[in-house]
Write a protein that holds these residues in place. Structure first.
Motif, PDB file in Angstrom:
ATOM      1  N   THR A  19     -42.525-125.709  -2.326  1.00 45.52           N
ATOM      2  CA  THR A  19     -41.415-124.986  -2.063  1.00 45.52           C
ATOM      3  C   THR A  19     -41.206-125.071  -0.745  1.00 45.52           C
ATOM      4  O   THR A  19     -39.731-125.250  -0.155  1.00 45.52           O
ATOM      5  N   ILE A  23     -38.115-126.775   1.478  1.00 45.38           N
ATOM      6  CA  ILE A  23     -37.035-126.051   2.203  1.00 45.38           C
ATOM      7  C   ILE A  23     -37.118-126.557   3.743  1.00 45.38           C
ATOM      8  O   ILE A  23     -36.189-126.702   4.290  1.00 45.38           O
ATOM      9  N   ASN A  26     -35.726-130.189   4.548  1.00 42.95           N
ATOM     10  CA  ASN A  26     -34.166-129.997   4.511  1.00 42.95           C
ATOM     11  C   ASN A  26     -33.592-129.404   5.641  1.00 42.95           C
ATOM     12  O   ASN A  26     -32.399-129.557   6.079  1.00 42.95           O
ATOM     13  N   LEU A  27     -34.317-128.528   6.443  1.00 40.18           N
ATOM     14  CA  LEU A  27     -33.947-127.682   7.510  1.00 40.18           C
ATOM     15  C   LEU A  27     -34.668-127.899   8.805  1.00 40.18           C
ATOM     16  O   LEU A  27     -34.834-127.262   9.830  1.00 40.18           O
ATOM     17  N   GLN A  32     -35.320-120.622   5.271  1.00 38.33           N
ATOM     18  CA  GLN A  32     -34.333-119.692   4.890  1.00 38.33           C
ATOM     19  C   GLN A  32     -34.473-119.482   3.470  1.00 38.33           C
ATOM     20  O   GLN A  32     -34.915-120.431   2.710  1.00 38.33           O
ATOM     21  N   ASP A  34     -33.392-119.928  -0.384  1.00 37.53           N
ATOM     22  CA  ASP A  34     -32.709-121.078  -0.813  1.00 37.53           C
ATOM     23  C   ASP A  34     -32.960-121.237  -2.400  1.00 37.53           C
ATOM     24  O   ASP A  34     -33.633-120.422  -2.906  1.00 37.53           O
ATOM     25  N   SER A  35     -32.533-121.927  -3.132  1.00 36.95           N
ATOM     26  CA  SER A  35     -32.617-121.966  -4.466  1.00 36.95           C
ATOM     27  C   SER A  35     -32.615-123.564  -4.820  1.00 36.95           C
ATOM     28  O   SER A  35     -31.785-124.196  -4.002  1.00 36.95           O
ATOM     29  N   GLY A  36     -32.986-123.876  -5.958  1.00 38.77           N
ATOM     30  CA  GLY A  36     -32.904-125.344  -6.487  1.00 38.77           C
ATOM     31  C   GLY A  36     -34.128-125.983  -7.093  1.00 38.77           C
ATOM     32  O   GLY A  36     -34.742-125.017  -7.566  1.00 38.77           O
TER      33      GLY A  36
END
Length: 85
Positions: A19, A23, A26-27, A32, A34-36
């Motif tokens: 997880t 995240i 992606n950043l 931060q 997030d969800s998905g």
């Protein structure tokens, strides 16, 4: 960020590792809320973006989770720990 202030990112368990790395990937290493979902597959050769340390359980030999741990600590060290245990 935590790292910019001299801190480290420590996770517990392989799910949180995936997880946090998803995240952070992606950043640009930032975190931060997030969800998905993720399809990240961490194996030897993976370039770690966020996680500096983690705790996890022993996993079944030859599993993808052992591959994840080996990506961080090295295959020889991980298999040596399994042999010792």
């Amino acid at each position: 960020s935590v790292k910019e202030n001299g801190g480290s990112v420590n996770t517990v368990g392989t799910t949180s590792i995936r997880t946090v790395e998803t995240i952070g990937s992606n950043l640009d290493g930032q975190m931060q809320a997030d969800s998905g979902w993720t399809n990240i597959f961490i194996n030897p050769g993976y370039e770690w973006k966020v996680v500096d340390a983690f705790s996890t359980n022993f996993h079944l030999p030859k599993s993808t989770l052992v591959m994840l741990v080996s990506a961080f600590a090295g295959r020889e060290l991980v298999l040596g720990a399994y042999h010792h245990a």
